[in-house]
Design a protein around this motif. Structure first.
Motif, PDB file in Angstrom:
ATOM      1  N   ILE A 169       0.824  -1.197   0.000  1.00  0.00           N
ATOM      2  CA  ILE A 169       0.000   0.000   0.000  1.00  0.00           C
ATOM      3  C   ILE A 169       0.865   1.257   0.000  1.00  0.00           C
ATOM      4  N   LYS A 170       1.866   1.304   0.887  1.00  0.00           N
ATOM      5  CA  LYS A 170       2.707   2.495   1.013  1.00  0.00           C
ATOM      6  C   LYS A 170       4.157   2.044   1.158  1.00  0.00           C
ATOM      7  N   PRO A 171       4.931   2.120   0.091  1.00  0.00           N
ATOM      8  CA  PRO A 171       6.336   1.697   0.177  1.00  0.00           C
ATOM      9  C   PRO A 171       7.120   2.571   1.154  1.00  0.00           C
ATOM     10  N   SER A 172       8.052   1.956   1.858  1.00  0.00           N
ATOM     11  CA  SER A 172       8.887   2.699   2.804  1.00  0.00           C
ATOM     12  C   SER A 172      10.037   3.376   2.071  1.00  0.00           C
ATOM     13  N   PRO A 173      10.687   4.355   2.719  1.00  0.00           N
ATOM     14  CA  PRO A 173      11.833   5.015   2.082  1.00  0.00           C
ATOM     15  C   PRO A 173      12.958   4.046   1.726  1.00  0.00           C
ATOM     16  N   LEU A 174      13.070   2.955   2.441  1.00  0.00           N
ATOM     17  CA  LEU A 174      14.118   1.983   2.142  1.00  0.00           C
ATOM     18  C   LEU A 174      13.854   1.267   0.823  1.00  0.00           C
ATOM     19  N   ASP A 175      12.572   1.208   0.416  1.00  0.00           N
ATOM     20  CA  ASP A 175      12.227   0.559  -0.845  1.00  0.00           C
ATOM     21  C   ASP A 175      12.594   1.423  -2.051  1.00  0.00           C
ATOM     22  N   LYS A 176      13.023   2.642  -1.802  1.00  0.00           N
ATOM     23  CA  LYS A 176      13.406   3.525  -2.892  1.00  0.00           C
ATOM     24  C   LYS A 176      14.780   3.156  -3.445  1.00  0.00           C
ATOM     25  N   SER A 177      15.406   2.134  -2.881  1.00  0.00           N
ATOM     26  CA  SER A 177      16.735   1.735  -3.346  1.00  0.00           C
ATOM     27  C   SER A 177      16.691   1.260  -4.798  1.00  0.00           C
ATOM     28  N   LYS A 178      15.502   0.992  -5.316  1.00  0.00           N
ATOM     29  CA  LYS A 178      15.385   0.561  -6.705  1.00  0.00           C
ATOM     30  C   LYS A 178      15.736   1.686  -7.663  1.00  0.00           C
ATOM     31  N   ILE A 179      15.556   2.945  -7.211  1.00  0.00           N
ATOM     32  CA  ILE A 179      15.855   4.072  -8.086  1.00  0.00           C
ATOM     33  C   ILE A 179      17.280   4.579  -7.886  1.00  0.00           C
ATOM     34  N   LEU A 180      18.046   3.926  -7.035  1.00  0.00           N
ATOM     35  CA  LEU A 180      19.433   4.312  -6.806  1.00  0.00           C
ATOM     36  C   LEU A 180      20.340   3.507  -7.708  1.00  0.00           C
ATOM     37  N   PRO A 181      21.498   3.867  -8.028  1.00  0.00           N
ATOM     38  CA  PRO A 181      22.210   5.059  -7.564  1.00  0.00           C
ATOM     39  C   PRO A 181      21.799   6.288  -8.360  1.00  0.00           C
ATOM     40  N   ILE A 182      21.919   7.403  -7.706  1.00  0.00           N
ATOM     41  CA  ILE A 182      21.633   8.676  -8.347  1.00  0.00           C
ATOM     42  C   ILE A 182      22.909   9.100  -9.049  1.00  0.00           C
ATOM     43  N   GLU A 183      22.804   9.339 -10.318  1.00  0.00           N
ATOM     44  CA  GLU A 183      23.995   9.646 -11.121  1.00  0.00           C
ATOM     45  C   GLU A 183      24.613  10.981 -10.751  1.00  0.00           C
ATOM     46  N   LYS A 184      23.796  11.943 -10.386  1.00  0.00           N
ATOM     47  CA  LYS A 184      24.279  13.298 -10.191  1.00  0.00           C
ATOM     48  C   LYS A 184      24.801  13.547  -8.771  1.00  0.00           C
ATOM     49  N   ALA A 185      24.465  12.728  -7.827  1.00  0.00           N
ATOM     50  CA  ALA A 185      24.770  12.981  -6.425  1.00  0.00           C
ATOM     51  C   ALA A 185      26.268  13.112  -6.185  1.00  0.00           C
ATOM     52  N   GLY A 186      26.663  14.230  -5.584  1.00  0.00           N
ATOM     53  CA  GLY A 186      28.055  14.441  -5.220  1.00  0.00           C
ATOM     54  C   GLY A 186      28.954  14.799  -6.379  1.00  0.00           C
ATOM     55  N   ASN A 187      28.398  14.912  -7.570  1.00  0.00           N
ATOM     56  CA  ASN A 187      29.212  15.205  -8.737  1.00  0.00           C
ATOM     57  C   ASN A 187      28.439  16.152  -9.665  1.00  0.00           C
ATOM     58  N   PRO A 188      28.256  17.423  -9.227  1.00  0.00           N
ATOM     59  CA  PRO A 188      27.486  18.333 -10.067  1.00  0.00           C
ATOM     60  C   PRO A 188      28.246  18.713 -11.325  1.00  0.00           C
ATOM     61  N   HIS A 189      27.501  18.953 -12.360  1.00  0.00           N
ATOM     62  CA  HIS A 189      28.110  19.345 -13.629  1.00  0.00           C
ATOM     63  C   HIS A 189      28.557  20.807 -13.539  1.00  0.00           C
ATOM     64  N   PRO A 190      29.752  21.139 -13.985  1.00  0.00           N
ATOM     65  CA  PRO A 190      30.251  22.513 -13.861  1.00  0.00           C
ATOM     66  C   PRO A 190      29.384  23.542 -14.602  1.00  0.00           C
ATOM     67  N   GLN A 191      28.670  23.120 -15.632  1.00  0.00           N
ATOM     68  CA  GLN A 191      27.849  24.054 -16.400  1.00  0.00           C
ATOM     69  C   GLN A 191      26.425  24.203 -15.857  1.00  0.00           C
ATOM     70  N   ASP A 192      26.075  23.424 -14.842  1.00  0.00           N
ATOM     71  CA  ASP A 192      24.738  23.507 -14.237  1.00  0.00           C
ATOM     72  C   ASP A 192      24.750  24.617 -13.195  1.00  0.00           C
ATOM     73  N   ILE A 193      24.503  25.842 -13.641  1.00  0.00           N
ATOM     74  CA  ILE A 193      24.635  27.029 -12.798  1.00  0.00           C
ATOM     75  C   ILE A 193      23.671  26.989 -11.611  1.00  0.00           C
ATOM     76  N   GLU A 194      22.406  26.634 -11.851  1.00  0.00           N
ATOM     77  CA  GLU A 194      21.410  26.625 -10.770  1.00  0.00           C
ATOM     78  C   GLU A 194      21.784  25.624  -9.673  1.00  0.00           C
ATOM     79  N   ASP A 195      22.220  24.452 -10.065  1.00  0.00           N
ATOM     80  CA  ASP A 195      22.600  23.444  -9.076  1.00  0.00           C
ATOM     81  C   ASP A 195      23.823  23.904  -8.300  1.00  0.00           C
ATOM     82  N   ASN A 196      24.803  24.452  -8.979  1.00  0.00           N
ATOM     83  CA  ASN A 196      26.002  24.928  -8.298  1.00  0.00           C
ATOM     84  C   ASN A 196      25.670  26.069  -7.345  1.00  0.00           C
ATOM     85  N   LYS A 197      24.727  26.927  -7.736  1.00  0.00           N
ATOM     86  CA  LYS A 197      24.325  28.029  -6.870  1.00  0.00           C
ATOM     87  C   LYS A 197      23.655  27.479  -5.607  1.00  0.00           C
TER      88      LYS A 197
END
Length: 90
Positions: free
Chosen positions: A44-72
């Motif tokens: 009925i309601k998946p727990s936050p631990l069940d979100k591991s299916k959408i991991l790994p996050i490609e962008k986490a900890g490695n922002p693109h130098p040209q992504d101004i909004e994210d860098n800001k």
């Protein structure tokens, strides 16, 4: 007629509750019931631990130098903690 139906419903509900109480008196049955309820809850309601299916996050900890909004955003977050520390130290 209605009173008989109502009485039958009350007796049936009481019998069901009594049967459940007897069945749950065994520890193994309580564990089974707990597992079934946890499975239903996950469906009925998946727990936050069940979100591991959408991991790994490609962008986490490695922002693109040209992504101004994210860098800001990262820069502002870093400044917040520095300002907080400086205010506490003064």
């Amino acid at each position: 007629m209605r009173q008989a139906l109502r009485m039958t419903s009350v007796v049936a509900a009481g019998a069901g509750v009594s049967a459940a109480a007897v069945w749950l008196s065994s520890k193994s049955n309580r564990l089974k019931a707990g597992n079934v309820l946890r499975d239903w809850k996950r469906k009925i309601k998946p727990s936050p631990l069940d979100k591991s299916k959408i991991l790994p996050i490609e962008k986490a900890g490695n922002p693109h130098p040209q992504d101004i909004e994210d860098n800001k955003m990262v820069d502002e977050g870093a400044l917040y903690s520095v300002k907080y520390y400086n205010q506490k130290m003064q």
